[in-house]
Write an enzyme that holds these catalytic residues in place. Structure first.
Site, short mmCIF file in Angstrom:
data_model
loop_
_atom_site.label_atom_id
_atom_site.label_comp_id
_atom_site.label_asym_id
_atom_site.label_seq_id
_atom_site.Cartn_x
_atom_site.Cartn_y
_atom_site.Cartn_z
N ASN A 227 0.88 -1.18 0.00
CA ASN A 227 0.00 0.00 0.00
C ASN A 227 0.91 1.22 0.00
OD1 ASN A 227 -1.82 2.03 0.40
ND2 ASN A 227 -2.39 1.43 2.49
N TRP A 228 1.02 1.83 -1.17
CA TRP A 228 1.97 2.95 -1.30
C TRP A 228 1.42 4.26 -0.73
CZ3 TRP A 228 3.76 1.87 -7.06
CH2 TRP A 228 4.63 0.78 -7.05
N LYS A 229 0.15 4.27 -0.37
CA LYS A 229 -0.47 5.49 0.17
C LYS A 229 -0.19 6.67 -0.77
CE LYS A 229 -0.14 3.34 4.66
NZ LYS A 229 0.01 3.44 6.10
N HIS B 29 -9.50 1.09 5.16
CA HIS B 29 -8.21 1.40 5.81
C HIS B 29 -8.45 2.43 6.93
CE1 HIS B 29 -4.10 2.64 6.51
NE2 HIS B 29 -3.72 1.56 5.85
N GLU C 153 -6.76 4.85 7.88
CA GLU C 153 -6.50 6.25 7.50
C GLU C 153 -7.74 6.86 6.85
OE1 GLU C 153 -2.79 5.62 5.42
OE2 GLU C 153 -1.85 5.16 7.34
N GLU D 8 -5.11 -4.65 10.73
CA GLU D 8 -4.13 -3.59 10.93
C GLU D 8 -4.44 -2.82 12.21
OE1 GLU D 8 -2.00 -2.40 7.01
OE2 GLU D 8 -3.71 -1.11 7.30
N GLY E 149 2.73 2.59 10.84
CA GLY E 149 3.68 3.68 10.67
C GLY E 149 4.40 4.08 11.95
N SER F 163 3.74 -1.80 10.44
CA SER F 163 5.19 -1.79 10.67
C SER F 163 5.87 -3.11 10.31
CB SER F 163 5.51 -1.39 12.12
OG SER F 163 5.04 -0.08 12.38
N GLY G 82 2.97 -0.87 4.30
CA GLY G 82 3.03 0.54 3.92
C GLY G 82 4.47 0.95 3.64
N GLY G 83 5.09 1.61 4.61
CA GLY G 83 6.43 2.19 4.44
C GLY G 83 7.46 1.27 3.78
P1 13P Z 1 3.20 0.65 7.67
O1 13P Z 1 3.69 -0.64 7.08
O2 13P Z 1 3.93 1.84 7.15
O3 13P Z 1 3.12 0.59 9.16
O4 13P Z 1 1.71 0.84 7.14
C1 13P Z 1 0.80 -0.19 7.28
C2 13P Z 1 -0.40 0.14 6.49
O5 13P Z 1 -1.16 1.01 6.86
C3 13P Z 1 -0.62 -0.60 5.25
O6 13P Z 1 -1.90 -0.40 4.78
#
Ligand code: 13P
Length: 256
Positions: A9-11, A96, A98, A168, A174, A213, A234-235
């Protein structure tokens, strides 16, 4: 056995050219492609070019990070299932945290999005997770039961097959602080029980991923958790080498 599935998930990161460069580099990696499913969920602006670059490849699926619940109409700034599919998108992330927390999406909004996505032929990565306050108050199963139960009540068993669940915990996203193997095993177990309540026979086939994470350093330990069927990253998914290493690790562990 459920095939492990790793989702990036590149956000709100990566331009179209950066996205295509990632795809080209990932394609050249030596991975056990048959034994893992890889989905890249990119920003809208990257999807068309990525779709072209992936055409005929068959090893990497393309995903979006959001969708609107209507098929078309006067909805400034929104995107439809057909628009995504025209770019080669097969998956969409819905629910998600977010989007729930920062953009105010309710369980009801999220359900409408899932139903539209599935009815229009997309598959869904459905995210659930609790806040740290909810966990500390012992409300994790209650929260997950509401988030997932609301949706399951609307689905048929056929539609359930188009769903991938991502657990999640909000406090792990994050933060560099992943949930422990024990917490993940316990919570995935709870999620599987929630699915079983509505779909007693099909529940064992649903993939449940962990997200929060995940990185190159902790992915081996997290892959060893038998309740984990994949990762939503994510990251650490922004770097193709690190992403490739995580894919390699979970593929090896799950196919031992
Ligand atoms: P991180 O891997 O950056 O913690 O993000 C997780 C995430 O929200 C994937 O959708």
């Amino acid at each position: 056995m459920i095939k492990p599935v790793v989702v990036a998930n590149w956000k709100m990161f990566k331009t179209p050219s950066e996205s295509v460069e990632f795809v080209d580099r990932l394609k050249n990696k030596i991975l056990d492609w048959e034994r893992v499913k890889i989905i890249l969920c990119a920003p809208y602006t990257s999807l068309f070019e990525m779709g072209n670059s992936l055409m005929g490849d068959g090893r990497i699926d393309l995903g979006a990070q959001n969708i609107h619940w209507e098929s078309e109409g006067a909805f400034t700034g929104e995107i439809s299932a057909a628009m995504l599919q025209a770019c080669g998108v097969e998956w969409v992330i819905v629910g998600h945290s977010e989007r729930r927390v920062l953009f105010g999406e309710s369980d009801e909004d999220v359900c409408r999005k899932v139903m539209t996505a599935i009815e229009e032929g997309l598959s869904v990565i459905f995210c659930v997770g609790e806040t740290i306050q909810e966990r500390k108050a012992g409300k994790t199963s209650l929260v997950l039961g509401e988030q997932l139960g609301t949706l399951l009540a609307k689905l048929t068993e056929d539609q359930l097959r188009k769903l991938l669940i991502a657990y999640e915990p909000i406090w792990a996203i994050g933060t560099g602080l992943n949930a422990t193997s024990e917490q993940i095993a316990e919570t995935h177990h709870i999620l599987r029980r929630i699915i079983e309540k509505t779909f007693p026979s099909a529940a064992s086939q649903v993939a449940i991923q962990y997200g929060g994470s995940v990185n190159q350093g902790n992915c081996k330990e997290l892959s060893e958790v038998s309740e984990v069927n994949g990762f939503l990253i994510g990251g650490a998914s922004l770097d193709v080498d690190q992403f490739g290493e995580i894919v390699k690790t979970i593929t090896e562990v799950k196919n031992r």
